[in-house]
Design an enzyme around this catalytic site. Structure first.
Site, short mmCIF file in Angstrom:
data_model
loop_
_atom_site.label_atom_id
_atom_site.label_comp_id
_atom_site.label_asym_id
_atom_site.label_seq_id
_atom_site.Cartn_x
_atom_site.Cartn_y
_atom_site.Cartn_z
CD GLN A 4 -17.52 78.14 25.57
OE1 GLN A 4 -16.59 78.88 25.82
NE2 GLN A 4 -18.45 77.83 26.46
CB CYS A 25 -19.44 80.71 24.65
SG CYS A 25 -19.44 81.79 23.20
CG ASP A 29 -20.90 83.23 20.44
OD1 ASP A 29 -20.46 84.07 21.25
OD2 ASP A 29 -20.15 82.55 19.71
CG HIS A 64 -14.41 77.74 21.06
ND1 HIS A 64 -13.39 77.17 21.80
CD2 HIS A 64 -14.68 78.94 21.69
CE1 HIS A 64 -13.06 77.96 22.80
NE2 HIS A 64 -13.82 79.04 22.74
NE ARG A 99 -8.61 82.84 22.19
CZ ARG A 99 -9.88 82.61 22.51
NH1 ARG A 99 -10.24 81.39 22.84
NH2 ARG A 99 -10.78 83.57 22.51
NE ARG A 104 -13.68 76.48 27.66
CZ ARG A 104 -13.20 77.55 26.99
NH1 ARG A 104 -13.96 78.63 26.84
NH2 ARG A 104 -12.01 77.50 26.44
#
Length: 310
Positions: A132, A264, A224, A129, A102, A292
């Site tokens: 996600q 998300c 988002d 991402h 990440r 997830r």
């Protein structure tokens, strides 16, 4: 089985691979332990940014599979500062079975994958991402048996989450309407790649800057944060640019009555979305968060067992 040793971007997958991941994720959702297929295996979580869902879901997933996860936070590795990205990848390849990274820079993800002999998963970068995005497409397909006939609207910033969602929608043949303020659209290169993928699937990916018009008849509205990590110095400018893009009850009323609301997380409540919408009956954000775990477990299983089997 996946063609690549790594999972860097959804665009690297084909429909068959995505459907294989989803089929396994559905099975894992019904039987979360699924034996111990990764017993004795270890992954490293190299995180330059704080995390809730990404870290916990990968750690829990490895534990449920009988494996182990080592968290390496910003002050432990200092990726590319204390030690080169290449050296980190090469050394860890001698110790462990996979890396979830990440990072701030997408280039660091690419370098980890290039220099390692073990699978590397993009847990988030400034560009993408994919974990996600893949989980969100899985969630949409859970809710809508015929995803080709729905109107899927993303409203907000042209960020890493949107990029991954567009790749997924384009490959899956899912129509998508992207509505962003002028100056905050996805990069031209991403849009060109998405357009090419959409040609093959028949998906229609539209772009506009008018939220009220875009959400009319929507079956899904996804939003988002307007201000991502590392953009705090742009806060005043972004709040002004996005002021008409809040997902609130008035805007939701323009969509279909049973329109699903997606986010998300983490959410900046009162900015891009209001409490009553985020916590309301149309919201499926917790389903997204749960999925997830299942989708990433499927990815880990396919990547790590593929690596072992050669």
């Amino acid at each position: 089985m996946l063609r690549s040793k790594d999972f860097i971007s959804i665009k690297d997958l084909n429909v068959k691979e995505i459907e294989g991941i989803f089929k396994l994720a559905s099975a894992l959702k019904k039987d979360k332990f699924y034996g111990e297929p990764l017993k004795g295996m270890t992954i490293a979580l190299i995180f330059q940014k704080p995390s809730n869902r990404t870290r916990v879901s990968f750690e829990v997933g490895m534990e449920q599979f009988g494996g182990h996860a080592i968290y390496l936070g910003p002050d432990q590795i200092k990726l590319g500062v204390r030690e080169s990205v290449s050296d980190v990848a090469k050394v860890l390849s001698r110790y462990i079975d996979g890396i979830v990274a990440r990072t701030y820079k997408h280039e660091d993800i690419l370098e980890l994958a290039k220099s390692s002999t073990i699978p590397v998963v993009n847990g988030l970068s400034d560009l993408l991402h994919p974990c996600q995005g893949l989980s969100d497409i899985f969630t949409i397909k859970e809710k809508f048996s015929d995803h080709s006939s729905i109107k899927f609207v993303f409203m907000g910033d042209g960020n890493n989450v949107l990029n991954s969602l567009m790749y997924g929608a384009a490959i899956e043949g899912m129509n998508m309407h992207v509505v962003t303020p002028k100056g905050y659209e996805p990069k031209d290169e991403i849009r060109r790649e998405v357009a090419e993928l959409a040609k093959n699937s028949g998906a229609e990916i539209l772009f506009s800057a008018d939220p009220a018009s875009a959400v009319k008849g929507a079956n899904i509205i996804y939003t988002d944060v307007w201000i991502s990590m590392g953009q705090e110095d742009e806060r005043k400018k972004r709040l002004l640019a996005f002021k008409d893009f809040q997902l609130n009850s008035a805007l939701l009323k323009k969509a279909e009555k049973d329109c699903k609301v997606m986010h998300c997380l983490p959410a900046h409540r009162g900015e891009e979305i209001t409490d009553d919408v985020l916590d309301g009956p149309n919201s499926i954000v917790l389903d997204q968060a749960e999925n997830r775990l299942h989708v990433q477990k499927a990815l880990l299983y396919l990547l790590l067992t593929n690596a072992v089997n050669g």
